[in-house]
Write a protein that holds these residues in place. Structure first.
Motif, PDB file in Angstrom:
ATOM      1  N   ALA A  38       0.821  -1.215   0.000  1.00  0.00           N
ATOM      2  CA  ALA A  38       0.000   0.000   0.000  1.00  0.00           C
ATOM      3  C   ALA A  38       0.853   1.263   0.000  1.00  0.00           C
ATOM      4  O   ALA A  38       0.450   2.288  -0.552  1.00  0.00           O
ATOM      5  CB  ALA A  38      -0.938  -0.003   1.196  1.00  0.00           C
ATOM      6  N   GLN A  39       2.046   1.196   0.591  1.00  0.00           N
ATOM      7  CA  GLN A  39       2.916   2.376   0.645  1.00  0.00           C
ATOM      8  C   GLN A  39       3.659   2.604  -0.670  1.00  0.00           C
ATOM      9  O   GLN A  39       4.291   3.644  -0.848  1.00  0.00           O
ATOM     10  CB  GLN A  39       3.916   2.238   1.791  1.00  0.00           C
ATOM     11  N   SER A  40       3.584   1.664  -1.588  1.00  0.00           N
ATOM     12  CA  SER A  40       4.332   1.790  -2.842  1.00  0.00           C
ATOM     13  C   SER A  40       3.518   2.390  -3.985  1.00  0.00           C
ATOM     14  O   SER A  40       4.059   2.596  -5.071  1.00  0.00           O
ATOM     15  CB  SER A  40       4.861   0.418  -3.267  1.00  0.00           C
ATOM     16  N   VAL A  41       2.260   2.679  -3.755  1.00  0.00           N
ATOM     17  CA  VAL A  41       1.395   3.152  -4.843  1.00  0.00           C
ATOM     18  C   VAL A  41       1.932   4.426  -5.501  1.00  0.00           C
ATOM     19  O   VAL A  41       2.062   4.472  -6.729  1.00  0.00           O
ATOM     20  CB  VAL A  41      -0.066   3.335  -4.360  1.00  0.00           C
ATOM     21  N   PRO A  42       2.280   5.484  -4.753  1.00  0.00           N
ATOM     22  CA  PRO A  42       2.800   6.687  -5.433  1.00  0.00           C
ATOM     23  C   PRO A  42       4.077   6.401  -6.229  1.00  0.00           C
ATOM     24  O   PRO A  42       4.258   6.920  -7.325  1.00  0.00           O
ATOM     25  CB  PRO A  42       3.080   7.663  -4.284  1.00  0.00           C
ATOM     26  N   LEU A  43       4.938   5.549  -5.698  1.00  0.00           N
ATOM     27  CA  LEU A  43       6.172   5.192  -6.388  1.00  0.00           C
ATOM     28  C   LEU A  43       5.866   4.427  -7.677  1.00  0.00           C
ATOM     29  O   LEU A  43       6.435   4.714  -8.738  1.00  0.00           O
ATOM     30  CB  LEU A  43       7.072   4.362  -5.473  1.00  0.00           C
ATOM     31  N   ALA A  44       4.949   3.463  -7.618  1.00  0.00           N
ATOM     32  CA  ALA A  44       4.584   2.684  -8.808  1.00  0.00           C
ATOM     33  C   ALA A  44       4.003   3.589  -9.887  1.00  0.00           C
ATOM     34  O   ALA A  44       4.330   3.433 -11.077  1.00  0.00           O
ATOM     35  CB  ALA A  44       3.593   1.585  -8.431  1.00  0.00           C
ATOM     36  N   LEU A  45       3.165   4.535  -9.503  1.00  0.00           N
ATOM     37  CA  LEU A  45       2.581   5.456 -10.480  1.00  0.00           C
ATOM     38  C   LEU A  45       3.639   6.353 -11.109  1.00  0.00           C
ATOM     39  O   LEU A  45       3.650   6.563 -12.324  1.00  0.00           O
ATOM     40  CB  LEU A  45       1.487   6.303  -9.824  1.00  0.00           C
ATOM     41  N   ALA A  46       4.550   6.854 -10.286  1.00  0.00           N
ATOM     42  CA  ALA A  46       5.607   7.724 -10.798  1.00  0.00           C
ATOM     43  C   ALA A  46       6.548   6.952 -11.724  1.00  0.00           C
ATOM     44  O   ALA A  46       6.952   7.458 -12.776  1.00  0.00           O
ATOM     45  CB  ALA A  46       6.384   8.335  -9.636  1.00  0.00           C
ATOM     46  N   LEU A  47       6.900   5.727 -11.355  1.00  0.00           N
ATOM     47  CA  LEU A  47       7.768   4.916 -12.211  1.00  0.00           C
ATOM     48  C   LEU A  47       7.069   4.557 -13.525  1.00  0.00           C
ATOM     49  O   LEU A  47       7.700   4.514 -14.579  1.00  0.00           O
ATOM     50  CB  LEU A  47       8.211   3.647 -11.490  1.00  0.00           C
ATOM     51  N   SER A  48       5.779   4.310 -13.459  1.00  0.00           N
ATOM     52  CA  SER A  48       5.016   3.997 -14.668  1.00  0.00           C
ATOM     53  C   SER A  48       5.081   5.161 -15.659  1.00  0.00           C
ATOM     54  O   SER A  48       5.217   4.954 -16.866  1.00  0.00           O
ATOM     55  CB  SER A  48       3.571   3.670 -14.309  1.00  0.00           C
ATOM     56  N   GLU A  49       5.010   6.385 -15.152  1.00  0.00           N
ATOM     57  CA  GLU A  49       5.137   7.560 -16.019  1.00  0.00           C
ATOM     58  C   GLU A  49       6.517   7.634 -16.653  1.00  0.00           C
ATOM     59  O   GLU A  49       6.679   8.167 -17.744  1.00  0.00           O
ATOM     60  CB  GLU A  49       4.857   8.838 -15.231  1.00  0.00           C
ATOM     61  N   LYS A  50       7.530   7.097 -15.963  1.00  0.00           N
ATOM     62  CA  LYS A  50       8.900   7.068 -16.480  1.00  0.00           C
ATOM     63  C   LYS A  50       9.189   5.781 -17.255  1.00  0.00           C
ATOM     64  O   LYS A  50      10.337   5.453 -17.532  1.00  0.00           O
ATOM     65  CB  LYS A  50       9.901   7.219 -15.332  1.00  0.00           C
ATOM     66  N   LYS A  51       8.126   5.026 -17.560  1.00  0.00           N
ATOM     67  CA  LYS A  51       8.226   3.780 -18.336  1.00  0.00           C
ATOM     68  C   LYS A  51       9.114   2.755 -17.657  1.00  0.00           C
ATOM     69  O   LYS A  51      10.001   2.169 -18.260  1.00  0.00           O
ATOM     70  CB  LYS A  51       8.686   4.083 -19.757  1.00  0.00           C
ATOM     71  N   GLN A  52       8.844   2.542 -16.370  1.00  0.00           N
ATOM     72  CA  GLN A  52       9.537   1.522 -15.593  1.00  0.00           C
ATOM     73  C   GLN A  52       8.519   0.709 -14.820  1.00  0.00           C
ATOM     74  O   GLN A  52       7.491   1.228 -14.393  1.00  0.00           O
ATOM     75  CB  GLN A  52      10.501   2.146 -14.583  1.00  0.00           C
ATOM     76  N   ALA A  53       8.819  -0.564 -14.606  1.00  0.00           N
ATOM     77  CA  ALA A  53       7.978  -1.417 -13.770  1.00  0.00           C
ATOM     78  C   ALA A  53       8.521  -1.394 -12.345  1.00  0.00           C
ATOM     79  O   ALA A  53       9.713  -1.192 -12.125  1.00  0.00           O
ATOM     80  CB  ALA A  53       7.988  -2.841 -14.311  1.00  0.00           C
ATOM     81  N   LEU A  54       7.642  -1.612 -11.376  1.00  0.00           N
ATOM     82  CA  LEU A  54       8.047  -1.750  -9.978  1.00  0.00           C
ATOM     83  C   LEU A  54       7.720  -3.173  -9.560  1.00  0.00           C
ATOM     84  O   LEU A  54       6.563  -3.594  -9.587  1.00  0.00           O
ATOM     85  CB  LEU A  54       7.301  -0.752  -9.087  1.00  0.00           C
ATOM     86  N   ILE A  55       8.745  -3.932  -9.197  1.00  0.00           N
ATOM     87  CA  ILE A  55       8.600  -5.333  -8.834  1.00  0.00           C
ATOM     88  C   ILE A  55       8.725  -5.454  -7.324  1.00  0.00           C
ATOM     89  O   ILE A  55       9.729  -5.034  -6.739  1.00  0.00           O
ATOM     90  CB  ILE A  55       9.670  -6.203  -9.541  1.00  0.00           C
ATOM     91  N   HIS A  56       7.731  -6.043  -6.679  1.00  0.00           N
ATOM     92  CA  HIS A  56       7.688  -6.183  -5.224  1.00  0.00           C
ATOM     93  C   HIS A  56       8.367  -7.492  -4.828  1.00  0.00           C
ATOM     94  O   HIS A  56       7.972  -8.561  -5.279  1.00  0.00           O
ATOM     95  CB  HIS A  56       6.237  -6.174  -4.745  1.00  0.00           C
ATOM     96  N   LEU A  57       9.380  -7.387  -3.980  1.00  0.00           N
ATOM     97  CA  LEU A  57      10.152  -8.552  -3.549  1.00  0.00           C
ATOM     98  C   LEU A  57      10.465  -8.461  -2.063  1.00  0.00           C
ATOM     99  O   LEU A  57      10.605  -7.369  -1.515  1.00  0.00           O
ATOM    100  CB  LEU A  57      11.480  -8.630  -4.314  1.00  0.00           C
ATOM    101  N   ASP A  58      10.625  -9.625  -1.433  1.00  0.00           N
ATOM    102  CA  ASP A  58      11.078  -9.633  -0.048  1.00  0.00           C
ATOM    103  C   ASP A  58      12.574  -9.340   0.035  1.00  0.00           C
ATOM    104  O   ASP A  58      13.019  -8.589   0.885  1.00  0.00           O
ATOM    105  CB  ASP A  58      10.787 -10.990   0.613  1.00  0.00           C
ATOM    106  N   GLN A  59      13.352  -9.926  -0.842  1.00  0.00           N
ATOM    107  CA  GLN A  59      14.798  -9.716  -0.905  1.00  0.00           C
ATOM    108  C   GLN A  59      15.221  -9.550  -2.358  1.00  0.00           C
ATOM    109  O   GLN A  59      15.387 -10.544  -3.067  1.00  0.00           O
ATOM    110  CB  GLN A  59      15.544 -10.912  -0.297  1.00  0.00           C
ATOM    111  N   PRO A  60      15.398  -8.322  -2.853  1.00  0.00           N
ATOM    112  CA  PRO A  60      15.787  -8.158  -4.247  1.00  0.00           C
ATOM    113  C   PRO A  60      17.240  -8.591  -4.480  1.00  0.00           C
ATOM    114  O   PRO A  60      18.113  -8.284  -3.678  1.00  0.00           O
ATOM    115  CB  PRO A  60      15.618  -6.660  -4.493  1.00  0.00           C
TER     116      PRO A  60
END
Length: 178
Positions: free
Chosen positions: A33-55
């Motif tokens: 839930a805390q990643s929504v603004p980041l995901a939207l901003a990255l989407s505008e920059k043509k990037q995906a946001l992948i949610h992981l426990d340990q990247p």
């Protein structure tokens, strides 16, 4: 006012396709839930946001945690070719495509842990992408991707118990009425 027609079609030229591939992805560790603004901003920059426990190190443009200040680089959308989608049933999706380069495929299907994926018949890991969608690594080339939803066994057991309860209640009601 809209014209008096039986059917009006609205188009959104900025809407994402059912399957969109990105050259760049960033990882996120923390509450979704805390990643929504980041995901939207990255989407505008043509990037995906992948949610992981340990990247894993070196796989992503940036590794974000809850509360991090975003660092935006520009990514790009991979122009998928020969894209064909089919959905034989609600729990199965087939995607055929050609990708000129490797990247991250984001499928506009709700992520849930019981989805599985195969690329060209080989199992591949699925990830939560952009908060709520399905994401997977996409190699370059021609591919057939299959997504399948596996109903949890607990649901099947609950269905059987519900059916038996319904039959028992029906039998009881019939016996009481005679």
């Amino acid at each position: 006012a809209l014209p008096d027609l039986d059917l009006v079609i609205f188009r959104n030229p900025n809407a994402h396709a059912y399957a969109t591939a990105y050259t760049t992805a960033s990882s996120y560790t923390g509450e979704t839930a805390q990643s929504v603004p980041l995901a939207l901003a990255l989407s505008e920059k043509k990037q995906a946001l992948i949610h992981l426990d340990q990247p894993p190190a070196g796989k992503f443009a940036h590794a974000y945690r809850a509360g991090d200040t975003p660092l935006f680089g520009e990514g790009s959308v991979i122009p998928l070719q020969n894209l064909a989608l089919s959905r034989p049933c609600s729990g199965e999706v087939h995607i055929r495509l050609t990708s000129p380069t490797s990247g991250w495929l984001v499928v506009a299907e709700s992520y849930y842990p019981n989805w599985t994926a195969q690329i060209d018949g080989q199992p591949v890991p699925l990830y939560r992408a952009n908060c709520a969608l399905i994401g997977l690594e996409l190699p370059a080339g021609d591919h057939e991707i299959t997504l399948q939803y596996q109903v949890p066994r607990l649901y099947a057991l609950a269905g059987i118990v519900s059916l038996l309860t319904l039959l028992a209640a029906g039998g009881y009601a019939i016996s009481r009425s005679t």
